[in-house]
Design a protein around this motif. Sequence first.
Motif, mmCIF file in Angstrom:
data_model
loop_
_atom_site.group_PDB
_atom_site.id
_atom_site.type_symbol
_atom_site.label_atom_id
_atom_site.label_comp_id
_atom_site.label_asym_id
_atom_site.label_seq_id
_atom_site.Cartn_x
_atom_site.Cartn_y
_atom_site.Cartn_z
ATOM 1 N N ALA A 184 42.585 32.145 37.803
ATOM 2 C CA ALA A 184 42.339 32.453 39.210
ATOM 3 C C ALA A 184 42.987 33.775 39.622
ATOM 4 O O ALA A 184 42.567 34.400 40.614
ATOM 5 N N ASN A 185 43.983 34.222 38.865
ATOM 6 C CA ASN A 185 44.664 35.481 39.193
ATOM 7 C C ASN A 185 43.787 36.706 38.938
ATOM 8 O O ASN A 185 44.079 37.783 39.460
ATOM 9 N N TRP A 186 42.745 36.550 38.143
ATOM 10 C CA TRP A 186 41.835 37.679 37.887
ATOM 11 C C TRP A 186 41.207 38.158 39.201
ATOM 12 O O TRP A 186 41.048 39.356 39.423
ATOM 13 N N ALA A 187 40.856 37.240 40.073
ATOM 14 C CA ALA A 187 40.261 37.614 41.355
ATOM 15 C C ALA A 187 41.235 38.423 42.205
ATOM 16 O O ALA A 187 40.826 39.321 42.959
ATOM 17 N N ILE A 188 42.524 38.139 42.086
ATOM 18 C CA ILE A 188 43.533 38.884 42.847
ATOM 19 C C ILE A 188 43.615 40.318 42.336
ATOM 20 O O ILE A 188 43.726 41.269 43.115
#
Length: 331
Positions: free
Chosen positions: A231-235
């Motif tokens: 989910a950190n890829w979107a950040i």
Amino acid sequence: MSLTRDIEPSRHLGFGGGACTGRRPDPVPRQLFRDGNAAFWNPDDIDLTRDEADFAALTPDERRLTCLFVANLISLGEPAPQDLQPFVTAMATENRRDDEAYLTQLVFEETQHTQAFRTWFDRVGTGDSLPRFTESGDIRRRIFLEELSWSLYALTDDHSPAAQIRAAVTHNHIAEGCLALTCYTAGARICRSRRIFPGLLRIIEHIAADERRHIAWGTFTCRRHVAADDANWAIVTRRTQELLPLATEVIGEILAPFGLGAPFGSSKQGLMGSALNKASRRLDSVAGARGRRVEEVDHDHAPMHLEHEIATEAAGPRGKDVHQTVVPIRH
């Protein structure tokens, strides 16, 4: 999962510096720290005698644009020792000793960079005019005094992966990877195309090598968080998309006073085109950590290899009168 430790007297977990590391490659931050030690340089050793004469021979517009490029680099390096302290503390509280050590070295190098550029300004006789170049530009002030400072100071109370990613993208990828390296590229081009400023060129060669290590650490930091939670890829992508347009506007702001006839053939499109391409390649490197184990990413030197490739490309084909702008990173 990393252990945590309080930043208080007598609360250290122990002393791990003598532990056996086996035959595995060094973790990325430890290798970056070693490379930084090997590349140590002293700004006071650089001869600026010819730079003084070269500067005096330029036209007023040429002098002004040169000063704007160099002043932009001071704007990044000068606040770094203070602004980066929350990031150092965040690494310490997570017991990431190698990252803590490397960030401490990074802070030292930013101070060294500011010293080198301030010495150059004083030597060419424009030291007293420095505020005129460093305090201009609404977009530049926004990215340096607002976006950069707030993303780093957010780590004072928030050590979450999301906060670390936003700080790394803002400082290492945008401020250093786009804006600083774009100004280094422009400065080096000025020096080489006119065969002037040998001292400034030498400063740029040293500092560009340092900055590429800084950028590699930012890429590594994003990679390990993306590996830990996809989910950190979107950040990463969201923060990059927020800031890239501002970075482009900063370059346009620097060149705006000169109209279409900026000195030394400088153009917004030419300067930012290459920077945006490299920003995309760094994003690809972060994406390459998706679905991998954190322990594997921790020892994967891919971010360092990427910066080495980018530096080799910037050096140009053999036989041309160019200089490599980085100390080669050991593979």
